[in-house]
Scaffold this active site. Sequence first.
Site, PDB file in Angstrom:
ATOM      1  N   HIS A   1     117.263 -12.236  24.378  1.00 41.29           N
ATOM      2  CA  HIS A   1     117.379 -12.804  25.718  1.00 41.29           C
ATOM      3  C   HIS A   1     118.373 -13.960  25.683  1.00 41.29           C
ATOM      4  CE1 HIS A   1     116.361 -13.498  29.819  1.00 41.29           C
ATOM      5  NE2 HIS A   1     115.838 -14.681  29.610  1.00 41.29           N
TER       6      HIS A   1
ATOM      7  N   HIS B   1     119.056 -18.463  33.428  1.00 42.77           N
ATOM      8  CA  HIS B   1     119.024 -17.144  32.807  1.00 42.77           C
ATOM      9  C   HIS B   1     118.651 -16.089  33.835  1.00 42.77           C
ATOM     10  CE1 HIS B   1     114.429 -17.201  32.042  1.00 42.77           C
ATOM     11  NE2 HIS B   1     114.722 -18.332  32.645  1.00 42.77           N
TER      12      HIS B   1
ATOM     13  N   CYS C   1     120.749  -9.795  31.306  1.00 49.67           N
ATOM     14  CA  CYS C   1     120.941 -11.214  31.017  1.00 49.67           C
ATOM     15  C   CYS C   1     122.182 -11.467  30.156  1.00 49.67           C
ATOM     16  CB  CYS C   1     119.701 -11.787  30.318  1.00 49.67           C
ATOM     17  SG  CYS C   1     119.298 -10.990  28.741  1.00 49.67           S
TER      18      CYS C   1
END
Length: 224
Positions: free
Chosen positions: A54, A66, A155
């Site tokens: 991530h 994010h 992401c």
Amino acid sequence: MLDTLTFLLAHIKLSSLLPPSAREMADPPPPPRFDSARFQRGDLLEVPRTLFTHFGIYLGENRVAHLIPDILPVLTSDPQQVQLMVTNTRLLLGVLCKRASVRVDSVEDFAYGAGILQNAMDRVVDRRPLGGEEVARGAEQLLGGVAYSLLWNNCEHFVTRCRYGSAQSLQTQQFCEGMKALIRDRRVVVLTALLGLLSLVCLGVSSGTALPSLLVPFTLWMAS
């Protein structure tokens, strides 16, 4: 599909999508305390998950922008509810509905108990990073709801667009290369053909079984 899911989810109490109370949760391990002083505004942060990595952009003052799948912005415009930490239920439904939001969370909430790598992608991307302030401002301009795609707008696309000026995902590239290698492996063609014959034996010959049993192995054979 989105309209149908929205209709169904609108009849579910929003509280079921919010974080459970402390009584309903097992005591989690205390999150690691990060020294935010080592992060600079515009840094690219990444944390390893079980199946993926991530990514986020550090904005300063212990804040990270994010992109994360989230269904709740589709169901409510209440910013107080939306800003609560995204639960696994919200995340999964966001993936299925292809909806996400670019949001700001603390470094601790962003890391979710994992360690953080700082600007590690700079060593593998063939573009020079933009200036830190330009990166952070670009991330701030993208805050809010966005369309989501597991492979084509995730992401990693968000952070590479902000830091390098061009959206890309190394994870997507690795997945596609793996799929191409799988398709080129002729053993997969043989296995698919055998499974097709087995389905014909078990389910009988019909247009619903014969066509896939012939078409899928043929397509894989021609692509291999």
